[in-house]
Design a protein around this motif. Structure first.
Motif, PDB file in Angstrom:
ATOM      1  N   UNK A 155      40.208  17.695  34.940  1.00  0.00           N
ATOM      2  CA  UNK A 155      38.908  17.089  35.426  1.00  0.00           C
ATOM      3  C   UNK A 155      38.102  16.566  34.308  1.00  0.00           C
ATOM      4  N   UNK A 156      38.284  17.158  32.981  1.00  0.00           N
ATOM      5  CA  UNK A 156      37.453  16.632  32.014  1.00  0.00           C
ATOM      6  C   UNK A 156      38.260  16.589  30.471  1.00  0.00           C
ATOM      7  N   UNK A 157      37.799  15.823  29.676  1.00  0.00           N
ATOM      8  CA  UNK A 157      38.255  15.784  28.312  1.00  0.00           C
ATOM      9  C   UNK A 157      38.020  17.351  27.482  1.00  0.00           C
ATOM     10  N   UNK A 158      36.845  17.868  27.835  1.00  0.00           N
ATOM     11  CA  UNK A 158      36.557  19.079  27.216  1.00  0.00           C
ATOM     12  C   UNK A 158      37.412  20.236  27.746  1.00  0.00           C
ATOM     13  N   UNK A 159      37.707  20.302  28.934  1.00  0.00           N
ATOM     14  CA  UNK A 159      38.747  21.179  29.550  1.00  0.00           C
ATOM     15  C   UNK A 159      40.219  20.993  28.957  1.00  0.00           C
ATOM     16  N   UNK A 160      40.530  19.791  29.172  1.00  0.00           N
ATOM     17  CA  UNK A 160      41.670  19.277  28.145  1.00  0.00           C
ATOM     18  C   UNK A 160      42.050  19.846  26.868  1.00  0.00           C
ATOM     19  N   UNK A 161      41.067  19.717  25.941  1.00  0.00           N
ATOM     20  CA  UNK A 161      40.725  19.966  24.636  1.00  0.00           C
ATOM     21  C   UNK A 161      40.818  21.288  24.164  1.00  0.00           C
ATOM     22  N   UNK A 181      40.339  39.877  41.460  1.00  0.00           N
ATOM     23  CA  UNK A 181      39.254  39.044  41.006  1.00  0.00           C
ATOM     24  C   UNK A 181      39.165  37.925  41.654  1.00  0.00           C
ATOM     25  N   UNK A 182      37.984  37.103  41.083  1.00  0.00           N
ATOM     26  CA  UNK A 182      37.458  36.012  41.706  1.00  0.00           C
ATOM     27  C   UNK A 182      36.745  35.217  40.660  1.00  0.00           C
ATOM     28  N   UNK A 183      36.911  34.051  40.209  1.00  0.00           N
ATOM     29  CA  UNK A 183      35.777  33.303  39.169  1.00  0.00           C
ATOM     30  C   UNK A 183      34.702  33.114  39.746  1.00  0.00           C
ATOM     31  N   UNK A 184      33.550  33.513  38.829  1.00  0.00           N
ATOM     32  CA  UNK A 184      32.066  33.100  39.291  1.00  0.00           C
ATOM     33  C   UNK A 184      31.879  31.745  38.636  1.00  0.00           C
ATOM     34  N   UNK A 185      32.455  31.591  37.293  1.00  0.00           N
ATOM     35  CA  UNK A 185      32.051  30.386  36.748  1.00  0.00           C
ATOM     36  C   UNK A 185      33.365  29.609  36.640  1.00  0.00           C
ATOM     37  N   UNK A 186      33.140  28.228  36.568  1.00  0.00           N
ATOM     38  CA  UNK A 186      34.286  27.300  36.339  1.00  0.00           C
ATOM     39  C   UNK A 186      35.006  27.487  35.262  1.00  0.00           C
ATOM     40  N   UNK A 187      36.229  26.876  35.025  1.00  0.00           N
ATOM     41  CA  UNK A 187      36.921  26.657  33.926  1.00  0.00           C
ATOM     42  C   UNK A 187      35.947  25.954  32.875  1.00  0.00           C
TER      43      UNK A 187
END
Length: 429
Positions: free
Chosen positions: A103-109, A209-215
């Motif tokens: 979804x973004x370069x930031x996550x890919x990197x 568990x379940x996430x509160x913050x996104x990746x």
């Protein structure tokens, strides 16, 4: 019963899952709370409206009353079973709204690794995996050896649909507070370090568990404050916790029962004059630290020494991470670090105002009244959830979480990434 938000085309798939879940989890007939969401859907109301009201902190009983004055009985489950429905991976990933593109370069990197230790409740596992899945990351699943065979087969079928998801080859019979829980994580680590994906941190999760913050938010948090550092909240072992490591404990497993019990045998001090710490069993560890855990003599000796202690995962990671010179170590760290939002019974009145669900082993299983508290939490993940007892909680979190994920995206959005009742909100993204 709302498991993953059925589309019309996926109706039979969802119905099949309901049947398998009933058989696997031996679900009791729904009580008044567990049938709330199905009642609302039977009345034709849009769950997103209900969730919005709950996130605003409005009383759950009032909100539900306004949405549905007369509840109809839930429909009976019928249709093909999950294993048959999952024969086509392309259909499966679309029906369950998996996001299969970065979804973004930031996550890919900044790829991440996840360890998921599970033993039951296939629907909650799927909710969790659907929420945190991204193609740049890698996911190791440890399935408890005592899990029902249909459950294990279904999890394997899910993993087979993704090149970056796998079930660990070495599986433990996990006993609460026993060494088997710690060993399950290490089994996954042995395979994760061999992955072609050069992940930066590994995060461990359990099936409730379940996430509160996104990746993306998780990546930013780890890069900003914990880049190159391990996140293991804890302190020097308090006196009231020393009973866990002063005598030898044994695991008991027989006829479906398992537990840890103390013996009268006193333990020697930890090896290498290591100072014991006590902390959370949840962590975010660097790749270099994991390599250290798997190869360093001190780490191996501490693991061997810990095999007959009580809940060793609550001292092992934090103790190793306090040793100076260890990769990514934080020798002077305390409880800081937003890993897991948990409502402990003994912290009621201090860190929280009470549990609106119910307590299990002094940990709150979140109810409807806990949603606003969860949204205000700075933590990455939360524990515990039960989609059978409180289905509205997980359904609302799932939908709210997905909308936030898509709002952050820097790529064109695909229609199947939305949950069915979110299509009307596309214009707001």
């Amino acid at each position: 019963m709302s498991i993953l938000g059925c589309t019309k085309s996926g109706f039979m798939l969802c119905v099949g899952i309901c049947i398998v879940l009933l058989a696997i989890n031996n679900i009791d007939p729904p009580d008044q709370n567990t049938s709330i969401l199905s009642e609302i859907k039977e009345c034709g109301f849009y769950p997103g409206e209900l969730c919005t009201a709950l996130f605003e902190g409005k009383p759950a009983a009032l909100v539900v009353g306004n949405f549905c004055q007369e509840a109809l009985p839930p429909s009976k489950d019928q249709g093909p079973v999950l294993l048959q429905s999952m024969s086509n991976c392309s259909t499966f990933t679309q029906e369950f709204h998996f996001i299969t593109k970065p979804l973004s370069e930031e996550e890919t990197g900044y790829p991440l690794a996840f360890i998921m230790t599970i033993h039951k409740k296939l629907d909650m596992f799927l909710k969790l995996l659907t929420a945190i899945y991204a193609p740049q990351n890698v996911y190791c699943i440890h399935v408890d050896q005592k899990s029902p065979k249909p459950f294990s087969l279904a999890v394997q079928k899910v993993a087979d649909c993704f090149p970056n998801v796998f079930v660990t080859r070495k599986q433990e019979t996990v006993v609460y507070a026993g060494i088997s829980r710690l060993q399950a994580d290490i089994n996954c680590m042995e395979e994760l370090v061999q992955s072609n994906i050069r992940w930066n941190h590994v995060i461990n999760l359990c099936g409730q568990d379940f996430p509160i913050k996104t990746i993306r938010e998780t990546v930013r948090y780890l890069k900003s404050k914990w880049r190159g550092k391990n996140l293991t909240p804890g302190v020097v072992q308090p006196d009231h916790m020393k009973y866990r490591t002063q005598v030898s404990y044994k695991e008991f497993i027989h006829m479906g029962k398992s537990y840890v019990y103390p013996t009268k045998e006193e333990k020697d001090p930890p090896p290498h004059n290591i100072t014991l710490y006590f902390g959370t069993a949840y962590y975010a560890l660097t790749r270099d630290f994991v390599q250290f855990v798997l190869s360093d003599r001190r780490a191996k000796d501490l693991l061997e020494w810990s095999k007959d202690t009580y809940s060793p995962d609550e001292h092992y990671w934090v103790t190793l991470n306090r040793i100076k010179g260890v990769p990514g170590s934080t020798p002077d760290a305390g409880w800081e670090g937003n890993i897991r939002a948990v409502k402990w019974r003994d912290q009621e009145g201090a860190s929280h105002s009470g549990c609106h669900g119910h307590y299990v082993r002094d940990i709150c299983v979140f109810g409807l009244g806990d949603l606003q508290w969860l949204m205000d939490s700075p933590h990455l993940f939360a524990n515990k959830f039960d989609p059978h007892r409180y289905p509205v909680v997980t359904d609302c979190l799932e939908r709210q979480y997905r909308l936030r994920v898509l709002k952050e995206a820097e790529v064109p959005l695909e229609s199947h990434w939305y949950f069915p009742d979110e299509y009307t909100q596309k214009a707001d993204l």
